[in-house]
Design an enzyme around this catalytic site. Structure first.
Site, short mmCIF file in Angstrom:
data_model
loop_
_atom_site.label_atom_id
_atom_site.label_comp_id
_atom_site.label_asym_id
_atom_site.label_seq_id
_atom_site.Cartn_x
_atom_site.Cartn_y
_atom_site.Cartn_z
CE LYS A 1 -5.57 -6.40 11.48
NZ LYS A 1 -4.86 -7.25 12.43
CG ASP B 1 -1.80 1.18 1.35
OD1 ASP B 1 -1.60 2.14 0.57
OD2 ASP B 1 -2.69 1.17 2.21
CE1 TYR C 1 -3.68 -1.85 11.94
CE2 TYR C 1 -4.12 0.45 11.39
CZ TYR C 1 -4.33 -0.90 11.17
OH TYR C 1 -5.18 -1.29 10.17
CG ASP D 1 -7.70 -3.73 1.01
OD1 ASP D 1 -6.62 -3.62 1.64
OD2 ASP D 1 -8.43 -2.75 0.74
CG ASP E 1 -12.15 2.40 6.37
OD1 ASP E 1 -12.87 3.16 5.71
OD2 ASP E 1 -11.17 2.79 7.05
CG ASP F 1 -5.50 0.22 0.96
OD1 ASP F 1 -5.34 -1.00 0.84
OD2 ASP F 1 -5.61 0.78 2.07
CE1 TYR G 1 -5.34 10.26 5.25
CE2 TYR G 1 -5.29 7.87 5.49
CZ TYR G 1 -5.32 9.14 6.05
OH TYR G 1 -5.30 9.28 7.41
C1 F6R Z 1 -7.60 -0.69 7.84
C2 F6R Z 1 -7.36 0.68 7.37
C3 F6R Z 1 -8.35 1.72 7.69
C4 F6R Z 1 -7.77 2.77 8.63
C5 F6R Z 1 -8.82 3.83 9.02
C6 F6R Z 1 -8.23 4.94 9.87
O1 F6R Z 1 -6.57 -1.54 7.44
O2 F6R Z 1 -6.38 0.95 6.73
O3 F6R Z 1 -9.54 1.18 8.20
O4 F6R Z 1 -7.26 2.16 9.78
O5 F6R Z 1 -9.37 4.40 7.85
O6 F6R Z 1 -7.18 5.48 9.17
P1 F6R Z 1 -6.33 6.76 9.66
O7 F6R Z 1 -5.87 6.47 11.05
O8 F6R Z 1 -5.24 6.84 8.64
O9 F6R Z 1 -7.28 7.93 9.60
MG MG Z 2 -4.04 2.43 2.88
MG MG Z 3 -4.90 -2.52 2.03
#
Ligand code: F6R
Ligand code: MG
Ligand code: MG
Length: 367
Positions: free
Chosen positions: A234, A11, A231, A131, A289, A52, A90
């Site tokens: 994933k 990603d 984190y 994903d 998501d 992504d 992003y």
């Molecule tokens: C799961 C994932 C998304 C983000 C969520 C928060 O693997 O990538 O669910 O964890 O959109 O993202 P941030 O913290 O970047 O706003």
């Molecule tokens: Mg991503």
């Molecule tokens: Mg992904």
């Protein structure tokens, strides 16, 4: 000459949010792999995305863990990261966890599934990409494909399959591995791989008929959180599975996905939800998501050339499992922040939850 298939993914940025890889990054990845093909570094390639994640599938003759092949992938991810930064995508460069390349992308962020094998007269290979979930999501379908006769009828009615398969399982916390054979050691195998966040099927080998040292399935097992110690999304795994002629048929490899089994991931990598098999068009995560997606591209491999792809889940026969996934998603979502929709605490240690808990730590008193 043996053939190697390498699926390497990362990603490196998406839009909007964590939804989908951008066409500009896919275009550049294709151009760079076209150059690698012209230079004779690879025989063939396919570029796609699952949500992504930018997915590079390469056919070549250089074996697994080859530094030329890994360098090609790393350079592509680096260039595409620059494009992603330029477009303000992003999470640009999200999975690029190391600065300098030192011969192998393992442990640097990208996910890798590679296998080297002697091509049979007809060599079907299925490439699975997921994903918003983790490598252990492959445990159930790979187990069913290679060890469950209720899924794979060939295990009992094809003399070439009846001797079963060996499973190499990795303990991704202790960094150890063990090989267990089915059907004789099936209960030991299940005792481990049912705990899918820790024990992950890495490779499957035949026990007879085909060369026993050449894998017939391989799964990426990188654990991003352990590389980054926090984190960073994933692991969104990939897997390669060979099929037919002494192996499970293509339809037996796909059959496990007709059951909407639960996997960990989804929103913030912190929730259990159903895995939805989808065509490439729908390989994008929107609702909360998610829910987590599985994409499968099928190829016939010809001297390293990838004849295909066929978008295997682009078929109304999976409509019902997709509808089941929607119903299960509704049901799971109604739990809100409660387990078992939210993952148990020990699986949240690398997320942002510990920071939240830290704030109220001092207010606890003994009861
Ligand atoms: C799961 C994932 C998304 C983000 C969520 C928060 O693997 O990538 O669910 O964890 O959109 O993202 P941030 O913290 O970047 O706003
Ligand atoms: Mg991503
Ligand atoms: Mg992904």
């Amino acid at each position: 000459m043996k053939t190697t298939i390498s699926a390497i993914k990362a990603d490196i940025g998406s839009y909007p949010g964590h939804t989908r890889a951008h066409p500009e990054t896919l275009k550049r990845a294709k151009e760079l792999l076209e150059n690698a093909k012209k230079n004779g570094d690879i025989v063939d390639f396919c570029v796609t995305n699952c949500g992504d994640d930018l997915e590079l599938i390469m056919g070549h003759t250089k074996g697994t863990d080859n530094s030329d092949i890994h360098a090609i992938a790393w350079r592509i991810f680096e260039e595409c990261t620059e494009i992603a930064k330029g477009l303000k995508l992003y999470g640009a460069g999200q999975d690029m966890l190391r600065d300098s390349f030192s011969g192998n992308v393992r442990g640097m962020g990208p996910g890798i599934a590679e296998m080297e094998f002697t091509e049979r007269t007809g060599e079907p290979v299925l490439v699975f990409m997921m994903d918003k979930t983790e490598p252990g999501a492959f445990n159930l379908p790979i187990f069913k494909t290679f060890a469950d006769p209720f899924n794979t009828s060939g295990l009992v009615i094809d003399p070439n399959l009846i001797s079963g398969f060996s499973f190499e399982v990795w303990d991704i916390e202790e960094h150890k591995r063990v090989t267990l054979s089915c059907p004789d050691e099936m209960y030991y195998l299940l005792a481990l791989i049912g705990a899918k966040s820790r024990y992950v099927i890495k490779r499957v080998f035949p026990r007879a008929k085909l060369p026993v040292d050449e894998p017939v399935a391989v799964v990426s097992t990188e654990k991003l959180s352990q590389i980054a110690h926090k984190y960073v999304g994933k692991d969104d795994p990939v897997a390669l599975v060979r099929a037919q002629s002494g192996l499970p048929a293509v339809g037996e490899v796909l059959e496990p996905y007709s059951f909407p089994f639960l996997v960990s991931g989804w929103m913030r990598g912190s929730h259990n939800g159903p895995l939805m098999p989808v065509s490439q068009k729908y390989a994008q995560c929107t609702r909360f998501d998610g829910p987590p997606r599985a994409l499968c591209l099928g190829f016939q491999v010809n001297e390293g050339k990838l004849v295909g792809p066929i978008d295997m889940f682009d078929d109304p026969v999976y409509d019902r499992v997709r509808e089941d996934c929607c119903n299960i998603a509704d049901y799971m979502r109604r739990h809100g922040p409660f387990e078992p929709h939210r993952l148990p605490l020990e699986h949240m240690e690398y997320t942002t939850l510990p920071h939240v808990l830290e704030k109220i730590k001092s207010r606890f008193s003994t009861v």
